[in-house]
Design a protein around this motif. Structure first.
Motif, PDB file in Angstrom:
ATOM      1  N   GLY A  98      -2.413  -1.682   5.904  1.00 16.72           N
ATOM      2  CA  GLY A  98      -3.741  -2.095   6.340  1.00 16.72           C
ATOM      3  C   GLY A  98      -3.673  -2.980   7.572  1.00 16.72           C
ATOM      4  N   THR A  99      -2.811  -2.605   8.521  1.00 16.41           N
ATOM      5  CA  THR A  99      -2.692  -3.407   9.740  1.00 16.41           C
ATOM      6  C   THR A  99      -4.031  -3.495  10.472  1.00 16.41           C
ATOM      7  OG1 THR A  99      -0.354  -2.824   9.966  1.00 16.41           O
ATOM      8  CG2 THR A  99      -1.442  -3.670  11.925  1.00 16.41           C
ATOM      9  N   LYS A 100      -4.836  -2.422  10.401  1.00 12.65           N
ATOM     10  CA  LYS A 100      -6.157  -2.472  11.038  1.00 12.65           C
ATOM     11  C   LYS A 100      -7.046  -3.521  10.370  1.00 12.65           C
ATOM     12  CE  LYS A 100      -6.164   2.261  12.804  1.00 12.65           C
ATOM     13  NZ  LYS A 100      -6.820   3.587  12.790  1.00 12.65           N
ATOM     14  N   GLU A 101      -6.919  -3.657   9.036  1.00 15.36           N
ATOM     15  CA  GLU A 101      -7.666  -4.705   8.339  1.00 15.36           C
ATOM     16  C   GLU A 101      -7.140  -6.083   8.725  1.00 15.36           C
ATOM     17  OE1 GLU A 101      -9.189  -1.339   6.988  1.00 15.36           O
ATOM     18  OE2 GLU A 101      -7.052  -1.691   6.776  1.00 15.36           O
ATOM     19  N   PHE A 102      -5.840  -6.194   8.900  1.00 10.53           N
ATOM     20  CA  PHE A 102      -5.227  -7.453   9.331  1.00 10.53           C
ATOM     21  C   PHE A 102      -5.755  -7.839  10.710  1.00 10.53           C
ATOM     22  CE2 PHE A 102      -1.753  -9.850  11.360  1.00 10.53           C
ATOM     23  CZ  PHE A 102      -1.458 -10.797  10.393  1.00 10.53           C
ATOM     24  N   ILE A 103      -5.760  -6.882  11.617  1.00  9.48           N
ATOM     25  CA  ILE A 103      -6.248  -7.142  12.971  1.00  9.48           C
ATOM     26  C   ILE A 103      -7.743  -7.484  12.954  1.00  9.48           C
ATOM     27  CG2 ILE A 103      -6.645  -6.068  15.236  1.00  9.48           C
ATOM     28  CD1 ILE A 103      -4.092  -4.380  14.630  1.00  9.48           C
ATOM     29  N   GLY A 104      -8.495  -6.783  12.103  1.00  8.30           N
ATOM     30  CA  GLY A 104      -9.925  -7.037  11.984  1.00  8.30           C
ATOM     31  C   GLY A 104     -10.260  -8.268  11.168  1.00  8.30           C
ATOM     32  N   VAL A 170     -13.458   5.219  -5.000  1.00 10.45           N
ATOM     33  CA  VAL A 170     -13.065   4.321  -3.917  1.00 10.45           C
ATOM     34  C   VAL A 170     -12.442   5.151  -2.807  1.00 10.45           C
ATOM     35  CG1 VAL A 170     -10.828   3.760  -4.972  1.00 10.45           C
ATOM     36  CG2 VAL A 170     -11.825   2.191  -3.321  1.00 10.45           C
ATOM     37  N   ALA A 171     -12.830   4.848  -1.577  1.00 10.85           N
ATOM     38  CA  ALA A 171     -12.360   5.605  -0.416  1.00 10.85           C
ATOM     39  C   ALA A 171     -11.833   4.645   0.637  1.00 10.85           C
ATOM     40  CB  ALA A 171     -13.495   6.443   0.159  1.00 10.85           C
ATOM     41  N   SER A 172     -11.111   5.200   1.601  1.00 11.01           N
ATOM     42  CA  SER A 172     -10.498   4.395   2.646  1.00 11.01           C
ATOM     43  C   SER A 172     -11.550   3.781   3.556  1.00 11.01           C
ATOM     44  CB  SER A 172      -9.546   5.262   3.473  1.00 11.01           C
ATOM     45  OG  SER A 172      -9.024   4.535   4.555  1.00 11.01           O
ATOM     46  N   GLY A 197      -9.678  -1.371   1.852  1.00  8.78           N
ATOM     47  CA  GLY A 197      -8.567  -1.163   2.760  1.00  8.78           C
ATOM     48  C   GLY A 197      -7.247  -1.115   2.029  1.00  8.78           C
ATOM     49  N   SER A 198      -6.264  -0.515   2.665  1.00 12.94           N
ATOM     50  CA  SER A 198      -4.862  -0.550   2.244  1.00 12.94           C
ATOM     51  C   SER A 198      -4.664  -0.015   0.829  1.00 12.94           C
ATOM     52  CB  SER A 198      -4.302  -1.974   2.386  1.00 12.94           C
ATOM     53  OG  SER A 198      -4.875  -2.855   1.453  1.00 12.94           O
ATOM     54  N   SER A 199      -3.569  -0.425   0.202  1.00 14.33           N
ATOM     55  CA  SER A 199      -3.218   0.036  -1.142  1.00 14.33           C
ATOM     56  C   SER A 199      -4.079  -0.611  -2.228  1.00 14.33           C
ATOM     57  CB  SER A 199      -1.744  -0.254  -1.417  1.00 14.33           C
ATOM     58  OG  SER A 199      -1.474  -1.624  -1.226  1.00 14.33           O
ATOM     59  N   LEU A 200      -5.013  -1.465  -1.835  1.00 10.75           N
ATOM     60  CA  LEU A 200      -5.932  -2.051  -2.811  1.00 10.75           C
ATOM     61  C   LEU A 200      -6.707  -0.983  -3.563  1.00 10.75           C
ATOM     62  CD1 LEU A 200      -7.332  -5.104  -0.829  1.00 10.75           C
ATOM     63  CD2 LEU A 200      -6.056  -5.190  -2.984  1.00 10.75           C
ATOM     64  N   LYS A 201      -6.904   0.176  -2.942  1.00 16.45           N
ATOM     65  CA  LYS A 201      -7.666   1.240  -3.601  1.00 16.45           C
ATOM     66  C   LYS A 201      -6.973   1.683  -4.889  1.00 16.45           C
ATOM     67  CE  LYS A 201      -7.574   3.482   0.361  1.00 16.45           C
ATOM     68  NZ  LYS A 201      -7.221   2.408   1.309  1.00 16.45           N
TER      69      LYS A 201
END
Length: 265
Positions: A98-104, A170-172, A197-201
């Protein structure tokens, strides 16, 4: 514990050791998260940050210290061309999913480590270090159950049966294909759809907060192995679109489209 263990499957003691290593990596991730970090692009155009690299170094060092002799497949090392020879047992590491979530900066990123035995994820830890003061840590070992640790302490988690009103899907958040998801769900009783986001799903299904996670896009083995291990320990499963169990150690280390499910209704 000496890593020359030859037991056929990991146990709960391994899980506690692994959780401690992942917590250390999570502290490193959060130390970078608090800064004005730089973002670079890898050869496949995916983003990478200092957090990915530093967390991976912590995890790999911890695994090699506690379990020398078990190969480690780690995302950033693979991106740099380092792929160990795989046997029946190996680790899969995604230091920052979830690098995009990290950046966001939305908090929905995770640190992930799984142990693979003969193609099956038998042990895994997923940490979302930004969700709450202590983060959310999910852990599971096949045959030993799964648990979640958050601000209110540790509790056992398990998949639920689908409620009468229908599935929670749950979706990405960052890699969704709305049209493909709608087609896949056609004919199913769906009560609600949410994004994460990420593997949380996978962890949402494992803890009984969701029932189904279809992934109709490309993923790598390290993206989902730890979440898959937690889900399997909680009573769920992951299969490809033909219904075959998803396995690990595949050539190229990439996954087919898959569906993660809890208990059948």
């Amino acid at each position: 514990m000496n890593a020359q263990q030859t037991a056929p499957m990991a146990d709960a003691a391994w899980l506690e050791q692994l959780a401690a290593i992942v917590r250390q990596a999570g502290d490193v991730v959060m130390s970078v998260y608090a800064t004005d970090f730089a973002v670079r692009g890898k050869d496949d155009a995916s983003p990478v940050t200092e957090a990915d690299e530093r967390a991976e170094a912590v995890i790999v060092a911890g695994l090699q210290q506690n379990w020398p002799g078990i190969p480690v497949v780690a995302e950033e090392a693979v991106a740099a061309g380092s792929v160990p020879e795989l046997g029946e047992r190996f680790w899969l590491v995604d230091p920052l999913d979830g690098t995009k979530e990290f950046i966001g900066r939305n908090g929905e990123f995770t640190v992930n480590v799984a142990l693979i035995e003969r193609g099956v994820p038998v042990l895994g830890v997923v940490l979302a270090p930004a969700l709450g003061p202590r983060g959310q840590l999910y852990a599971g070992a096949l045959g030993h159950g799964a648990w979640m640790e958050a601000d209110d302490g540790r509790r056992t988690i398990a998949c639920r049966r689908v409620p009468a009103e229908g599935l929670t899907v749950v979706a990405s958040r960052s890699h969704g294909d709305a049209a493909a998801l709608e087609a896949f769900l056609a004919g199913r009783r769906v009560a609600s759809t949410t994004n994460a986001g990420s593997s949380l799903k996978l962890c949402l299904v494992a803890r009984g907060a969701a029932d189904l996670y279809p992934r109709l896009g490309r993923t790598m083995e390290w993206d989902i192995a730890a979440g898959h291990a937690v889900l399997a320990a909680a009573g769920g499963y992951v299969c490809d679109l033909q219904g075959a169990p998803l396995r690990y150690g595949k050539p190229g280390l990439d996954n087919p489209h898959f569906v993660a499910s809890g208990l059948a209704d």
